[in-house]
Design an enzyme around this catalytic site. Structure first.
Site, PDB file in Angstrom:
ATOM      1  N   GLY A  10      -7.854  14.080  -1.147  1.00 63.03           N
ATOM      2  CA  GLY A  10      -6.507  13.593  -1.444  1.00 63.03           C
ATOM      3  C   GLY A  10      -6.453  12.814  -2.741  1.00 63.03           C
ATOM      4  CE1 TYR A  11      -2.952   9.796  -7.740  1.00 71.42           C
ATOM      5  CE2 TYR A  11      -1.929   8.283  -6.171  1.00 71.42           C
ATOM      6  CZ  TYR A  11      -2.223   8.641  -7.470  1.00 71.42           C
ATOM      7  OH  TYR A  11      -1.788   7.849  -8.506  1.00 71.42           O
ATOM      8  CG  ASP A  31      -9.043  16.519   2.820  1.00 69.33           C
ATOM      9  OD1 ASP A  31      -8.100  17.126   3.364  1.00 69.33           O
ATOM     10  OD2 ASP A  31      -8.884  15.501   2.121  1.00 69.33           O
ATOM     11  CG  ASN A  32      -7.009  18.470   7.768  1.00 70.34           C
ATOM     12  OD1 ASN A  32      -6.602  17.938   6.733  1.00 70.34           O
ATOM     13  ND2 ASN A  32      -6.403  18.316   8.937  1.00 70.34           N
ATOM     14  CE  LYS A  84       0.454  10.611   0.035  1.00 69.30           C
ATOM     15  NZ  LYS A  84       0.010  10.350  -1.310  1.00 69.30           N
ATOM     16  CB  SER A 130      -0.265   0.383   3.195  1.00 70.12           C
ATOM     17  OG  SER A 130       0.970   0.276   2.540  1.00 70.12           O
ATOM     18  CE1 TYR A 154       1.021   5.683   5.875  1.00 71.08           C
ATOM     19  CE2 TYR A 154       2.424   4.015   4.860  1.00 71.08           C
ATOM     20  CZ  TYR A 154       1.246   4.736   4.885  1.00 71.08           C
ATOM     21  OH  TYR A 154       0.281   4.503   3.939  1.00 71.08           O
ATOM     22  CE  LYS A 158      -2.093   3.677   6.159  1.00 70.41           C
ATOM     23  NZ  LYS A 158      -3.344   4.433   6.095  1.00 70.41           N
ATOM     24  CG  ASN A 184       4.016   0.318  -4.916  1.00 72.97           C
ATOM     25  OD1 ASN A 184       3.849  -0.722  -4.289  1.00 72.97           O
ATOM     26  ND2 ASN A 184       5.058   1.092  -4.728  1.00 72.97           N
ATOM     27  CG  ASN A 204       5.717   7.374  -3.171  1.00 73.51           C
ATOM     28  OD1 ASN A 204       5.014   8.194  -2.604  1.00 73.51           O
ATOM     29  ND2 ASN A 204       6.105   6.260  -2.586  1.00 73.51           N
ATOM     30  N   GLY A 299      15.616   0.360   4.218  1.00 73.93           N
ATOM     31  CA  GLY A 299      14.269  -0.157   4.486  1.00 73.93           C
ATOM     32  C   GLY A 299      13.554  -0.693   3.260  1.00 73.93           C
TER      33      GLY A 299
END
Ligand code: NAD
Ligand code: UDP
Length: 344
Positions: A10-11, A31-32, A84, A130, A154, A158, A184, A204, A299
């Site tokens: 991922g990122y 990873d999947n 996420k 996060s 989400y 966490k 961020n 984002n 939110g």
């Protein structure tokens, strides 16, 4: 020394793999590809000059995880794997409880089982938490002792996973647990070969701005300009993903050096508004980023930035890259890979 990265394609995981190699570790990516692309492994190899081992599978599969742990005997595990997207978590909370909480339980159980096979083992785990766990903070900057809350499933996952880790550590003091609360993360690898590759319409700000600049979207909606901030738009603590990756290396080193457990903020320690980020991106890209003022997003908090002092004191780490660096590197990635990993 091997470090297993769940969600390593991922990122944030892919950038952490680079930082680990540069620091002399041997990352293993697990990873999947639920939210990433196998091409990441090729890009990683181009950057670090060696193939990074891949374990393709699901963290929910505990017996398979045990097998992976037995075969690699990693000195530590970084748990990035999970879903996420805040909006998706509101629409489909069970997906988040299952994959995020279920994935964390599965990993902890597998690590516990395998650790029990080795005398004096110290299972070492770093978790991707996060700033969302701070909910709507009463003030800024945010220190780690601020009260925690959640406003969506989400964020709830966490919080629950943090609590599970604290309970596990209380019951098994030999465990070494590092909880990293990211602010961020933005930006891309300076090579332009790796970056954020959101599926569908980005939620984002930075990836959305990048897609506007490259011409894939005609304008940005700025969610509210009536917040109690200097220019009325939301303020966030943007942190370059390579700085964040270095923070993981610092955390791993600290844990392997004998520290028991800690929870730290990983942020740059300063806030930038939406309009500041838009201006910085225009400078970096030489492109206009047209925008319209839209209603506030449900939110959203007005402002959120970290006090990163504990990370500096405990880990000797601090973010060094500027907002201009974040925009320049995002632009290099976005303009070279307009469709992310799918364009190659
Ligand atoms: P990402 O989606 O790019 O990476 C997560 C990776 O996990 C993906 O490659 C995905 O395929 C994999 N994955 C998901 N479920 C899996 C499963 N069951 N088994 C195996 N692999 C699985 O996300 P990211 O931005 O790199 O985030 C990494 C972690 O950091 C996540 O836990 C995220 O919640 C957390 N985090 C991210 C941000 C952010 O803004 N990017 C901020 C705070 C915290
Ligand atoms: N934002 C915006 N338009 C967008 C996406 C985000 O104005 O298309 C704003 C958002 O309201 C917030 C900031 O940009 O003030 C950062 O939002 P992001 O979703 O990137 O991060 P988070 O809100 O989760 O901290």
């Amino acid at each position: 020394m091997k470090i297993l990265l769940t969600g390593g394609a991922g990122y944030i995981g892919s950038h952490t793999a680079v930082a680990l190699v540069e620091a002399g570790f041997e990352p293993v990516v697990l990873d999947n590809f639920a939210n990433s692309h196998p091409l990441v492994l090729e890009r990683l190899a181009d950057i670090v000059g060696q193939q990074i081992p891949l374990e393709r599978g699901n963290v929910l599969d505990t017996p398979w995880l045990e097998d992976v742990l037995r075969r690699h005997q990693p000195a530590g595990v970084v748990h990035f794997a999970g879903d996420k997207a805040v909006g998706e978590s509101v629409a489909n909370p069970l997906k988040y409880f299952h994959n995020n909480i279920g994935g964390a339980v599965s990993l902890m159980r597998a690590m516990e089982t395998v650790a029990a096979e080795t005398p004096d083992a110290s299972p070492t785990l770093v978790f991707s938490s996060s700033a969302t766990v701070y909910g709507d903070p009463a003030s800024v900057p945010i220190t780690e002792d601020f009260p925690r809350s959640h406003t969506n499933p989400y964020g709830h996952t966490k919080l629950v996973i943090e609590d599970m880790l604290y309970a596990l550590h209380a019951a098994r003091p030999a465990w070494r647990v590092g909880v990293l609360r990211y602010f961020n993360p933005v930006g891309a690898h300076v090579s332009g070969l790796m970056g954020e590759d959101p599926a569908g319409i980005p939620n984002n700000l930075m990836p959305y701005v990048a897609q506007v600049a490259v011409g894939q979207r005609d304008h940005l909606n700025v969610f509210g300009n009536d917040y109690p901030t200097p220019d009325g738009t939301g303020v966030r603590d943007y942190i370059h993903v390579q700085d964040l990756a270095d923070g993981h290396v610092a955390a791993i080193k600290r844990l392997l050096g004998g520290s028991t457990s800690f929870t730290v903020n990983l942020g740059a320690g300063r806030g930038h508004s939406v309009l500041e980020l838009v201006s910085a991106f225009e400078r970096a890209s030489g492109r206009k980023v047209p925008y319209r003022i839209a209603p506030r997003r449900a939110g959203d908090v007005a402002q959120c930035w970290a006090d990163p002092g504990l990370a500096q004191r405990l880990l000797g780490w601090r973010a060094t890259r500027s907002l201009d660096d974040m925009c320049a590197d995002t632009w290099r990635w976005q303009s070279g890979n307009p469709n992310g990993y799918r364009s190659s």
